[in-house]
Design a protein around this motif. Structure first.
Motif, mmCIF file in Angstrom:
data_model
loop_
_atom_site.group_PDB
_atom_site.id
_atom_site.type_symbol
_atom_site.label_atom_id
_atom_site.label_comp_id
_atom_site.label_asym_id
_atom_site.label_seq_id
_atom_site.Cartn_x
_atom_site.Cartn_y
_atom_site.Cartn_z
ATOM 1 N N ARG A 183 0.860 -1.184 0.000
ATOM 2 C CA ARG A 183 0.000 0.000 0.000
ATOM 3 C C ARG A 183 0.892 1.228 0.000
ATOM 4 N NH1 ARG A 183 -4.744 1.191 2.930
ATOM 5 N NH2 ARG A 183 -3.350 2.425 4.246
ATOM 6 N N TRP A 184 0.276 2.376 -0.159
ATOM 7 C CA TRP A 184 1.071 3.603 -0.169
ATOM 8 C C TRP A 184 1.850 3.815 1.127
ATOM 9 C CZ3 TRP A 184 0.618 7.626 3.285
ATOM 10 C CH2 TRP A 184 -0.534 7.665 4.080
ATOM 11 N N ASP A 185 1.294 3.342 2.260
ATOM 12 C CA ASP A 185 1.974 3.517 3.536
ATOM 13 C C ASP A 185 2.711 2.259 3.991
ATOM 14 O OD1 ASP A 185 -0.318 2.078 4.014
ATOM 15 O OD2 ASP A 185 -0.796 3.070 5.907
ATOM 16 N N ASN A 186 2.789 1.260 3.125
ATOM 17 C CA ASN A 186 3.593 0.059 3.360
ATOM 18 C C ASN A 186 4.119 -0.404 2.001
ATOM 19 O OD1 ASN A 186 4.763 -2.168 4.635
ATOM 20 N ND2 ASN A 186 2.945 -3.430 4.321
ATOM 21 N N CYS A 239 -9.554 4.210 9.631
ATOM 22 C CA CYS A 239 -8.447 5.133 9.371
ATOM 23 C C CYS A 239 -7.698 4.629 8.142
ATOM 24 C CB CYS A 239 -7.505 5.204 10.573
ATOM 25 S SG CYS A 239 -6.080 6.289 10.319
ATOM 26 N N ASP A 240 -7.395 5.529 7.224
ATOM 27 C CA ASP A 240 -6.718 5.125 5.999
ATOM 28 C C ASP A 240 -5.301 4.641 6.276
ATOM 29 O OD1 ASP A 240 -6.433 4.950 3.074
ATOM 30 O OD2 ASP A 240 -5.037 6.616 3.318
ATOM 31 N N SER A 241 -4.667 5.178 7.322
ATOM 32 C CA SER A 241 -3.279 4.805 7.590
ATOM 33 C C SER A 241 -2.959 4.888 9.080
ATOM 34 C CB SER A 241 -2.319 5.719 6.818
ATOM 35 O OG SER A 241 -0.976 5.451 7.163
ATOM 36 N N PRO A 242 -3.156 3.798 9.827
ATOM 37 C CA PRO A 242 -2.780 3.804 11.242
ATOM 38 C C PRO A 242 -1.322 4.179 11.470
ATOM 39 C CG PRO A 242 -4.165 1.907 10.753
ATOM 40 C CD PRO A 242 -3.828 2.545 9.432
ATOM 41 N N ARG A 243 -0.460 3.821 10.531
ATOM 42 C CA ARG A 243 0.959 4.165 10.663
ATOM 43 C C ARG A 243 1.155 5.676 10.775
ATOM 44 N NH1 ARG A 243 5.793 2.225 6.493
ATOM 45 N NH2 ARG A 243 7.537 3.310 7.536
ATOM 46 N N SER A 244 0.308 6.431 10.092
ATOM 47 C CA SER A 244 0.462 7.881 10.050
ATOM 48 C C SER A 244 -0.081 8.589 11.277
ATOM 49 C CB SER A 244 -0.225 8.440 8.798
ATOM 50 O OG SER A 244 0.319 7.882 7.623
ATOM 51 N N LEU A 245 -0.724 7.864 12.181
ATOM 52 C CA LEU A 245 -1.281 8.492 13.376
ATOM 53 C C LEU A 245 -0.214 8.944 14.367
ATOM 54 C CD1 LEU A 245 -4.392 6.233 14.000
ATOM 55 C CD2 LEU A 245 -4.404 8.686 13.538
ATOM 56 N N SER A 246 0.988 8.405 14.226
ATOM 57 C CA SER A 246 2.081 8.842 15.093
ATOM 58 C C SER A 246 3.130 9.573 14.269
ATOM 59 C CB SER A 246 2.740 7.640 15.791
ATOM 60 O OG SER A 246 3.501 6.871 14.877
ATOM 61 N N ASP A 299 1.689 11.244 -8.745
ATOM 62 C CA ASP A 299 1.247 10.271 -7.750
ATOM 63 C C ASP A 299 2.472 9.856 -6.950
ATOM 64 O OD1 ASP A 299 0.218 8.279 -6.193
ATOM 65 O OD2 ASP A 299 -0.369 6.954 -7.838
ATOM 66 N N PRO A 300 2.503 10.124 -5.645
ATOM 67 C CA PRO A 300 3.663 9.728 -4.844
ATOM 68 C C PRO A 300 4.008 8.243 -4.957
ATOM 69 C CG PRO A 300 2.299 11.257 -3.612
ATOM 70 C CD PRO A 300 1.525 10.904 -4.849
ATOM 71 N N ARG A 301 3.038 7.404 -5.284
ATOM 72 C CA ARG A 301 3.301 5.976 -5.447
ATOM 73 C C ARG A 301 4.286 5.707 -6.574
ATOM 74 N NH1 ARG A 301 -1.640 7.236 -4.294
ATOM 75 N NH2 ARG A 301 -2.869 6.213 -2.676
ATOM 76 N N ASN A 302 4.401 6.666 -7.504
ATOM 77 C CA ASN A 302 5.390 6.529 -8.577
ATOM 78 C C ASN A 302 6.791 6.320 -8.029
ATOM 79 O OD1 ASN A 302 3.486 6.999 -10.659
ATOM 80 N ND2 ASN A 302 3.806 9.217 -10.551
#
Length: 291
Positions: free
Chosen positions: A60-63, A186-193, A121-124
């Motif tokens: 995913r974008w955050d993983n 939440c779209d990205s639990p990683r981003s909560l911190s 797109d940052p995914r690029n």
């Protein structure tokens, strides 16, 4: 497909780093970046394909690191058929999702572009090897931003996501059993911190540098978000020239009037964020940023 005149401008860089701002400015100067886009000015056609590529590897974008499995030699059959599939889509009526119906009817293919075009797109940052195989003459625009500002922006967005989905759940709670929830709260639990957001920023920065090292430097335009805010006229004129756009000083001045230099290094206005930056000085210093 290898005709230089159809080679795109591909934006890379971490989420919340200014890719949307720079993309919109260049679009205002004539860069075609698609007709159907989301709220972040990302062409849905390429956004959906990038997400699809990542999903094949459970990324995913955050993983995003999971996507690396796609480049393994053993996975070559999957990569080959994926390229064929995407190439076919770009020459099919589906391309109208990016080109718009008028352009599609006159060109019939995304590969047929003869004026400056591209997509943001940052995914690029992670899928770039795939796109460079399809567009070997592509040029890259990379924009970066202070990691603490990125982490804070990600946290604010994640908090808003929770508030929005919780509110919706509360309103629909009596009937939610009828329609199972497709996404999370939440779209990205990683981003909560802040720690999670900063580590993700470092991951994107590392991969972006690897990608840039593999491309001839005359095909790369690298800029800092903070420099764009402090010197918008110079930076945007240079970016426009890199993208092959014809523009005037007056036009550049018109579209940069709304830029607010005060948005640079926003973290410095918060004592908590300043302390966080000092604690993570080593990570920031890797990319020549400081507390």
């Amino acid at each position: 497909m290898k005709n230089e005149k159809c080679s795109p401008i591909i934006f890379i860089g971490m989420h919340r780093s200014g890719t949307s701002l720079l993309g919109r400015l260049l679009e205002d100067l004539g860069l075609f970046v698609g007709t159907k886009k989301d709220e972040n000015n990302e062409a849905l056609f390429f956004l959906e394909l990038n997400s699809w590529l990542m999903a094949q590897c459970g990324a995913r974008w955050d993983n995003p690191e999971q996507l690396d499995y796609l480049w393994n030699p053993e996975v070559e059959p999957v990569l080959t058929v994926s390229k064929n599939y995407v190439s076919d889509l770009m020459k099919s009526p589906r391309a109208a999702r990016y080109l718009g119906m008028k352009r599609y009817l006159s060109q019939h293919s995304i590969f047929a572009q003869s004026t400056p075009w591209g997509w943001k797109d940052p995914r690029n940052t992670f899928t770039l090897p795939f796109w460079l195989d399809l567009f070997p003459g592509a040029r890259l625009v990379f924009i970066e931003r202070h990691g603490v500002d990125v982490a804070q922006s990600l946290r604010v967005r994640a908090d808003c996501s929770i508030a929005s989905t919780q509110n919706r759940y509360s309103k629909l709670k009596p009937i939610t059993w009828l329609i199972p929830k497709r996404g999370g709260f939440c779209d990205s639990p990683r981003s909560l911190s802040l720690e999670g957001g900063l580590s993700l920023w470092d991951t994107y920065q590392t991969r972006a540098q690897t990608q840039l090292d593999s491309v001839a430097q005359d095909r790369v335009f690298r800029v800092r978000y903070e420099d764009l805010l402090s010197e918008p006229l110079k930076i945007l004129k240079d970016a426009a020239e890199f993208c092959g756009l014809s523009t005037s000083d007056q036009r550049v001045q018109e579209i940069t009037r709304s830029i607010k230099p005060s948005r640079a290094y926003s973290y410095s206005k918060s004592q908590d964020l300043l302390e966080f930056a000092k604690t993570h000085q080593n990570t920031l210093a890797k990319w020549d940023y400081h507390a």
